[in-house]
Scaffold this motif. Structure first.
Motif, PDB file in Angstrom:
ATOM      1  N   GLN A   1       0.841  -1.194   0.000  1.00 59.17           N
ATOM      2  CA  GLN A   1       0.000   0.000   0.000  1.00 59.17           C
ATOM      3  C   GLN A   1       0.879   1.248   0.000  1.00 59.17           C
ATOM      4  O   GLN A   1       1.993   1.238   0.523  1.00 59.17           O
ATOM      5  CB  GLN A   1      -0.910   0.010   1.228  1.00 59.17           C
ATOM      6  CG  GLN A   1      -2.027   1.028   1.180  1.00 59.17           C
ATOM      7  CD  GLN A   1      -3.092   0.684   0.151  1.00 59.17           C
ATOM      8  OE1 GLN A   1      -2.878  -0.127  -0.757  1.00 59.17           O
ATOM      9  NE2 GLN A   1      -4.245   1.302   0.260  1.00 59.17           N
ATOM     10  N   VAL A   2       0.381   2.301  -0.598  1.00 55.94           N
ATOM     11  CA  VAL A   2       1.103   3.563  -0.706  1.00 55.94           C
ATOM     12  C   VAL A   2       0.325   4.654   0.023  1.00 55.94           C
ATOM     13  O   VAL A   2      -0.894   4.731  -0.096  1.00 55.94           O
ATOM     14  CB  VAL A   2       1.295   3.965  -2.183  1.00 55.94           C
ATOM     15  CG1 VAL A   2       1.870   5.367  -2.294  1.00 55.94           C
ATOM     16  CG2 VAL A   2       2.192   2.968  -2.891  1.00 55.94           C
ATOM     17  N   GLN A   3       1.031   5.456   0.778  1.00 62.89           N
ATOM     18  CA  GLN A   3       0.421   6.607   1.445  1.00 62.89           C
ATOM     19  C   GLN A   3       0.984   7.885   0.838  1.00 62.89           C
ATOM     20  O   GLN A   3       2.197   8.005   0.640  1.00 62.89           O
ATOM     21  CB  GLN A   3       0.705   6.594   2.949  1.00 62.89           C
ATOM     22  CG  GLN A   3       0.035   5.485   3.714  1.00 62.89           C
ATOM     23  CD  GLN A   3       0.750   4.156   3.560  1.00 62.89           C
ATOM     24  OE1 GLN A   3       1.984   4.093   3.612  1.00 62.89           O
ATOM     25  NE2 GLN A   3      -0.005   3.089   3.353  1.00 62.89           N
ATOM     26  N   GLY A  26       5.486   3.858   2.003  1.00 65.38           N
ATOM     27  CA  GLY A  26       4.861   2.552   1.878  1.00 65.38           C
ATOM     28  C   GLY A  26       5.503   1.717   0.791  1.00 65.38           C
ATOM     29  O   GLY A  26       6.713   1.697   0.646  1.00 65.38           O
ATOM     30  N   ARG A  27       4.683   1.066   0.012  1.00 63.30           N
ATOM     31  CA  ARG A  27       5.169   0.187  -1.051  1.00 63.30           C
ATOM     32  C   ARG A  27       6.067   0.951  -2.023  1.00 63.30           C
ATOM     33  O   ARG A  27       5.804   2.109  -2.343  1.00 63.30           O
ATOM     34  CB  ARG A  27       3.980  -0.397  -1.813  1.00 63.30           C
ATOM     35  CG  ARG A  27       4.363  -1.268  -2.996  1.00 63.30           C
ATOM     36  CD  ARG A  27       3.128  -1.689  -3.775  1.00 63.30           C
ATOM     37  NE  ARG A  27       3.489  -2.383  -4.996  1.00 63.30           N
ATOM     38  CZ  ARG A  27       2.613  -2.770  -5.924  1.00 63.30           C
ATOM     39  NH1 ARG A  27       1.341  -2.537  -5.750  1.00 63.30           N
ATOM     40  NH2 ARG A  27       3.019  -3.388  -7.012  1.00 63.30           N
ATOM     41  N   THR A 107      -3.629   5.473  -9.532  1.00 64.86           N
ATOM     42  CA  THR A 107      -3.759   4.255  -8.733  1.00 64.86           C
ATOM     43  C   THR A 107      -3.908   4.583  -7.257  1.00 64.86           C
ATOM     44  O   THR A 107      -4.726   3.996  -6.549  1.00 64.86           O
ATOM     45  CB  THR A 107      -2.543   3.343  -8.951  1.00 64.86           C
ATOM     46  OG1 THR A 107      -2.447   3.017 -10.336  1.00 64.86           O
ATOM     47  CG2 THR A 107      -2.674   2.065  -8.128  1.00 64.86           C
ATOM     48  N   TYR A 108      -3.088   5.504  -6.786  1.00 68.23           N
ATOM     49  CA  TYR A 108      -3.117   5.910  -5.395  1.00 68.23           C
ATOM     50  C   TYR A 108      -3.363   7.424  -5.328  1.00 68.23           C
ATOM     51  O   TYR A 108      -2.845   8.174  -6.162  1.00 68.23           O
ATOM     52  CB  TYR A 108      -1.807   5.576  -4.690  1.00 68.23           C
ATOM     53  CG  TYR A 108      -1.497   4.106  -4.678  1.00 68.23           C
ATOM     54  CD1 TYR A 108      -0.642   3.549  -5.615  1.00 68.23           C
ATOM     55  CD2 TYR A 108      -2.056   3.270  -3.708  1.00 68.23           C
ATOM     56  CE1 TYR A 108      -0.364   2.198  -5.605  1.00 68.23           C
ATOM     57  CE2 TYR A 108      -1.774   1.918  -3.693  1.00 68.23           C
ATOM     58  CZ  TYR A 108      -0.935   1.382  -4.644  1.00 68.23           C
ATOM     59  OH  TYR A 108      -0.661   0.041  -4.638  1.00 68.23           O
TER      60      TYR A 108
END
Length: 119
Positions: A1-3, A26-27, A107-108
């Protein structure tokens, strides 16, 4: 997961400047693209600018070319949007976005930061 955590929004007069920041954590990816979108009241979210992380190649919407500059800090995993000569039409919530490619940049998402330009 990305923040993604944005900062730097605010209220500015026409012709003024603001700098937005977006820190990613994150990722990790071997390569990715980060950028900015914005959404004004009653309008759809629109692309503003993006940068390919590996080469630093920038992309801009026609409406901001020559006024906005996107840049990155590799060590901080942070992307910046320097906004100059702001216009009331730039008023919107600005969202940071990240994806593996320019095509998948959405995506994020970050939580958004408000930019208001007074006339």
């Amino acid at each position: 997961q990305v923040q993604l955590v944005e900062s730097g929004g605010g209220l500015v007069e026409t012709g003024g400047s603001l700098r937005l920041s977006c820190a990613a954590s994150g990722r990790t990816f071997s390569s990715y693209t980060m950028g900015w979108f914005r959404q004004a009241p009653g309008k759809e979210r629109e692309f503003v600018a993006a940068i390919r992380w590996s080469r630093g190649t920038p992309y801009y919407a026609d409406s901001v070319k020559g006024r906005f500059t996107i840049s990155r800090d590799n060590a901080k995993n942070t992307v910046y949007l320097q906004m100059n000569n702001l216009e009331p039409e730039d008023t919107a919530v600005y969202y940071c976005a990240l994806g593996e490619t320019l095509a998948t940049i959405a995506t994020y998402w970050g939580q958004g930061t408000q930019v208001t330009v007074s006339s």
